[in-house]
Design an enzyme around this catalytic site. Structure first.
Site, mmCIF file in Angstrom:
data_model
loop_
_atom_site.group_PDB
_atom_site.id
_atom_site.type_symbol
_atom_site.label_atom_id
_atom_site.label_comp_id
_atom_site.label_asym_id
_atom_site.label_seq_id
_atom_site.Cartn_x
_atom_site.Cartn_y
_atom_site.Cartn_z
ATOM 1 N N ILE B 91 0.810 -1.218 0.000
ATOM 2 C CA ILE B 91 0.000 0.000 0.000
ATOM 3 C C ILE B 91 0.833 1.253 0.000
ATOM 4 O O ILE B 91 0.305 2.348 -0.098
ATOM 5 C CB ILE B 91 -1.012 0.042 1.184
ATOM 6 C CG1 ILE B 91 -0.316 -0.246 2.493
ATOM 7 C CG2 ILE B 91 -2.149 -0.893 0.933
ATOM 8 C CD1 ILE B 91 -1.263 -0.202 3.683
ATOM 9 N N GLY B 94 7.844 4.164 1.579
ATOM 10 C CA GLY B 94 8.331 5.389 2.217
ATOM 11 C C GLY B 94 9.828 5.380 2.328
ATOM 12 O O GLY B 94 10.499 4.503 1.787
ATOM 13 N N GLY B 95 10.338 6.371 3.013
ATOM 14 C CA GLY B 95 11.775 6.481 3.181
ATOM 15 C C GLY B 95 12.343 5.270 3.903
ATOM 16 O O GLY B 95 13.437 4.819 3.598
ATOM 17 N N GLY B 97 10.956 2.149 4.117
ATOM 18 C CA GLY B 97 10.765 0.863 3.494
ATOM 19 C C GLY B 97 9.377 0.759 2.911
ATOM 20 O O GLY B 97 8.732 1.765 2.655
ATOM 21 N N VAL B 99 5.399 -0.512 2.794
ATOM 22 C CA VAL B 99 4.277 -0.730 3.693
ATOM 23 C C VAL B 99 3.275 -1.650 3.007
ATOM 24 O O VAL B 99 2.949 -1.462 1.841
ATOM 25 C CB VAL B 99 3.587 0.597 4.049
ATOM 26 C CG1 VAL B 99 2.550 0.357 5.125
ATOM 27 C CG2 VAL B 99 4.605 1.617 4.505
ATOM 28 N N ASP B 208 10.207 11.807 13.490
ATOM 29 C CA ASP B 208 10.057 11.841 12.033
ATOM 30 C C ASP B 208 8.676 12.374 11.670
ATOM 31 O O ASP B 208 7.948 11.766 10.893
ATOM 32 C CB ASP B 208 10.298 10.448 11.438
ATOM 33 C CG ASP B 208 10.511 10.500 9.929
ATOM 34 O OD1 ASP B 208 10.820 11.590 9.419
ATOM 35 O OD2 ASP B 208 10.355 9.464 9.272
#
Lengths: 188, 733
Positions: B91, B94-95, B97, B99, B208
């Site tokens: 789905i 991201g930075g 890894g 998801v 983050d």
């Protein structure tokens, strides 16, 4: 341990070195179908190709030349497995080109999470290193074809290639590591 | 002849090395077999290293047909299965890894989000770090926070995290699509701040925060933010390999990163680092761009990124908005449903100073919490002047009187005086003939300057220690804070809110563990310092003295207690607040008191008595009235008016407000008064009741921190003190 159908089949046919594919079809059909089923994950089975269809396709490709004679008792299976491999690769390419819209291309081994790689990704990855492997380690390449694309067990491969099971194990372990390394080199 | 590798040999070596599970045995084997053949050795090592990933690649389970067992490998286990989670679809990416949407199968079947960390980091440490924070993560329960549920390692050895599944849109995307105006955006942003504040109170720092980690869903037409990825940045940051080359790897997006996080990583990051990231998000949300230039990070070396992030200075949202390209500005205005001019004016009014305060490079100049940031936005929305506004004199003062100025000033002073002293000494050496007297006087001055310098330096060091201890405490790491503070002479510490927090937390922590000397050490330091710096006549100040009195007595430091109560009557003797008077009376009369103390408390006593006469019987005052009756009774007892004491204490115990701790103290005091009047049976009955209550409290509080019984811990300590006095009195008779 119960011998698989294939082993029995091989035993049964081992005394007649040359036989036509027509004769073999009914005998190996079930076994070929089992091999096909193994090649397809649950999700794949829902979609495009039923195992039976895969077998038929393999059979059709095998028989471009109608009256092919098999040289020895394993020739047929080797050719069958190679054909299966071709079908699987074609299919994976088609689907991944649909997915990525960037033409059929192999995914980068460093990019993907192997634990989550799709069967298509795996087929394409292994396939792309196999020809290179054949140059370096022809026995290993044959074991990869039989085991990865054909779904044969160590015992069956050992029997077919007339070596000990332990040797197959070693060939398999070495060939796997080599394939992975070749893929890493291809990435560079 | 044959230049290619010897496949047979390599195959054998690989197989045999793989059979040796122990790394040392494996090395010894390879040493022996490959002696003198470095190329061969290197090839085998590479093959060995590839084995695990190669197995994952070939693992046939992805294909395994259900029903028939696969002939070529382990049947049944599906590679799209990680632990008890079944991956359903990818789905997002991201930075960190990838998801996946996944299905948890045990103990309940539900859908979750599973994130596989991409970077090659030390999985064991990531997971250890996560385990360390798991408890605090589990305590985080907030409607605007997506819970992190689990962590583990995949077969290929990568760490993964499992989170509550949130089907939402990224913050900025959502606002733009909905064409939310500035006010609506700020309302949403305030909710985000509340979520972050909740986590901070539980000791969790996000590290983050960025719009893609804030997803928005709609519930009954109301936008609901959900902050995701809590605990992940920190867990992964801590697990960075130690050597510099690898440490260079950058976790998270530098776009929203605070300068100190870029400099030190997560080690010294605190809640204010999150405040910075919130400021960056606020700016992007309002002005459609970040408050500083963001180059293409991918082309830069980690060191360059680090230094850029540390050096950049934020522009105000209105500047950012005005410097947008015309197209971008039109789009941004359209998405905010406002004209460019009006929006720019809106930003200039309050938002510029609020965002800039959150984005200050020096974290001491930022809002000290996410809640303070949210409150300031709220003030602005309500039409009030936000605290960050430059016209606010408090802001200007704070900006100048920052913590760091003290040590800096101290150091400058010290250097000056030292130099002066040194010059004087040289001068003297050259003109040795001068009068001895003068020389001695001057030398004395030099010594003084030197001593002064040393004191200043020690104060600055103490201040630094307290600041660090306060950070530890805000993460709930009290033991580590205590370790820092051990051996520090507390009178070196300049009183501040920070030091009060540290003293109180450490004092109570020791008290809970029954280490009364240490508890008294911190709590009395707190009481002295707070009564000294805060001259207000309020129970906020006097409320800090009772725990100190209790701890001093429980530690057996009676001299300390005498000094302390002399200080109390001096400081609070003239109070005009009955609440303060009542607390001071109690604190001073836990032991029999000499006449001068009783006299000094006269004014407080009449204040409390007068208050008790005129008090209405309303519901809120019932509790206060009961406490007043207790202090009056205690005072009458100490004065020797035992009958009056018994009357007041009886009145107190009959109060509708039930508080076991107070009742216990009342009974102990009544036991003493009754004994003085010669009613031994009555006295025993009271004492027994007090002791039973104490016993019950000890049992209740034994294994748990919460007790059914009401009352503060120091009330119970005081009860024990009074009960011991009563029992000694009766033994003596």
């Amino acid at each position: 341990m119960e011998a698989s159908n294939l082993t029995l089949l091989l035993n049964a046919r081992s005394d007649s070195p040359a036989c036509s594919s027509d004769e073999l079809l009914p005998l190996v059909y079930d076994e070929l179908r089992r091999m096909a089923a193994e090649r397809m994950s649950d999700e794949l089975r829902e979609r495009t190709l039923q195992p039976t269809a895969l077998v038929h396709e393999a059979w059709l490709r095998l028989h471009r030349g109608r009256h092919q004679q098999w040289n020895d008792r394993f020739h047929f299976f080797r050719v069958a497995v190679r054909t299966m491999r071709r079908i699987l690769v074609d299919r994976a390419r088609q689907r991944s080109s649909l997915r990525h819209c960037e033409g059929a291309g192999r995914v980068n081994i460093a990019d993907i999470d192997l634990a989550a790689a799709t069967p298509d990704d795996r087929v394409l990855l292994v396939n792309s290193a196999l020809d290179e492997l054949r140059k370096l380690d022809p026995e290993g390449a044959r074991v990869v074809e039989l085991k990865f694309f054909g779904g044969f067990s160590n015992k069956e491969v050992a029997w077919m290639t007339k070596v000990s099971e332990r040797t197959v194990e070693r060939q398999w372990a070495y060939a796997k590591a080599m394939v992975y390394q070749l893929l890493e080199e291809l990435d560079r | 002849m044959n230049n290619g590798p010897d496949i047979q040999l390599e195959r054998r070596l690989l197989a045999e090395a793989l059979e040796l599970e122990d790394a040392n045995a494996r090395n010894a084997y390879l040493d022996r077999m490959c002696a003198g053949r470095d190329t061969l050795r290197a090839r085998i090592e590479r093959l060995l290293a590839a084995t695990a990933r190669a197995d994952a690649l070939f693992s046939p389970t992805g294909y395994s047909a259900s029903g028939s067992a696969s002939a070529s490998g382990d049947p049944g286990e599906c590679l799209t299965q990680i632990g008890r989670y079944k991956l359903l679809e990818r789905i997002g990416e991201g930075g960190h890894g990838m998801v996946y949407l996944a299905e948890q199968q045990q103990p309940v079947k539900r859908q979750v989000a599973l994130k596989i960390i991409r970077l090659g980091m030390d999985t064991a440490r990531v997971i250890a770090r996560f385990e360390a924070e798991r408890q605090s993560l589990a305590m985080m329960e907030h409607p605007y926070i997506a819970q992190v549920l689990d962590a583990g390692a995949t077969e290929s050895g990568r760490p993964f995290f499992v989170m509550e599944l949130v089907r939402g849109e990224k913050l900025c995307q959502f606002c733009d699509r909905k064409r939310l105006g500035a006010r609506e955006r700020l309302e949403l942003f305030i909710k985000v701040c509340r979520a972050i504040q909740h986590a901070h109170q539980k000791g969790i720092i996000h590290c983050d925060i960025k719009p893609s980690n804030i997803l928005v869903t709609e519930l009954d037409g109301q936008p609901i933010p959900k902050v995701i990825d809590f605990g992940i940045a920190r867990a992964t940051d801590y697990a960075q390999p130690g050597n510099d080359a690898e440490r260079g790897m950058f976790i998270g997006s530098p776009d929203y990163m605070s300068p100190e996080y870029a400099r030190d990583g997560g080690t010294y990051a605190d809640t204010r680092s999150d405040v910075f990231s919130l400021g960056a998000v606020l700016c992007e949300l309002l002005a459609a761009a970040l408050p500083y230039e963001c180059p293409n990070w991918a082309n830069l070396e980690p060191e360059q990124i680090r230094s850029l992030v540390q050096r950049r200075v934020a522009s105000s949202p209105s500047e950012v908005f005005r410097s947008l390209e015309p197209d971008a500005m039109n789009r941004a205005s359209f998405c905010r449903n406002v004209s460019a001019l009006a929006h720019s004016r809106f930003l200039q009014r309050d938002m510029d100073c609020i965002a800039l305060k959150a984005l200050a490079t020096d974290r001491d100049l930022r809002y000290d919490s996410a809640a303070a940031l949210a409150d300031d936005i709220r003030r602005s929305l309500d039409g009030a002047v936000p605290s960050a506004h430059p016209s606010d004199s408090l802001y200007r003062m704070r900006k100048f009187v920052t913590r760091n100025r003290v040590p800096v000033l101290a150091a400058a002073l010290a250097v000056c005086s030292l130099t002066a002293g040194l010059c004087v000494a040289m001068h003297l050496y050259v003109r040795e003939q001068q009068a001895l007297k003068e020389q001695i006087a001057l030398r004395h001055e030099t010594d003084l300057a030197r001593a002064n310098e040393s004191l200043m330096r020690r104060r600055a060091e103490a201040g630094e220690l307290v600041a660090r201890a306060a950070v530890k405490i805000s993460y709930g790491k009290v033991a580590e804070a205590e370790e820092m503070m051990t051996g520090l002479s507390l009178d070196l510490v300049q009183p501040s809110l920070e030091s009060s927090l540290v003293f109180r937390s450490l004092g109570e922590w020791h008290a809970m563990a029954g280490r009364w000397d240490e508890a008294a050490h911190y709590l009395s330091a707190l009481a002295y310092s707070i009564t000294a710096i805060d001259e207000n006549d309020t129970n906020v100040v006097s409320g800090q003295v009772l725990p100190a009195a209790s701890a001093l007595l429980e530690s057996g430091d009676f001299d300390g207690y005498e000094r302390f109560r002399r200080h109390l009557v001096e400081r609070f003797g003239g109070t005009k607040q009955s609440l303060v008077a009542e607390q001071v009376i109690k604190s001073c009369l836990l032991r029999p008191a000499p006449a001068h103390i009783l006299t000094a408390l006269d004014a407080s006593f009449s204040l409390v008595s007068k208050e008790e006469m005129v008090s209405s019987g309303d519901y809120h005052s019932v509790e206060l009235s009961a406490w007043r009756a207790f202090s009056i009774g205690l005072m009458e007892h100490r004065r020797g008016n035992y009958k009056e004491a018994l009357d007041w204490l009886e009145k107190c115990s009959a109060s509708k407000d039930i508080n076991e701790a107070r009742l216990c103290g009342v009974r102990a005091t009544m036991a003493m008064a009754a004994a003085r009047l010669g009613n031994r049976a009555e006295a025993y009955a009271y004492l027994t009741e007090a002791e039973n209550l104490l016993q019950q409290f000890r049992l209740e509080a034994g294994g748990r921190t919460e007790s059914k019984l009401r009352g503060n811990w120091f009330d119970w300590v005081n009860d024990a003190v009074l009960a011991r006095e009563a029992s000694r009195m009766m033994d003596a008779r």
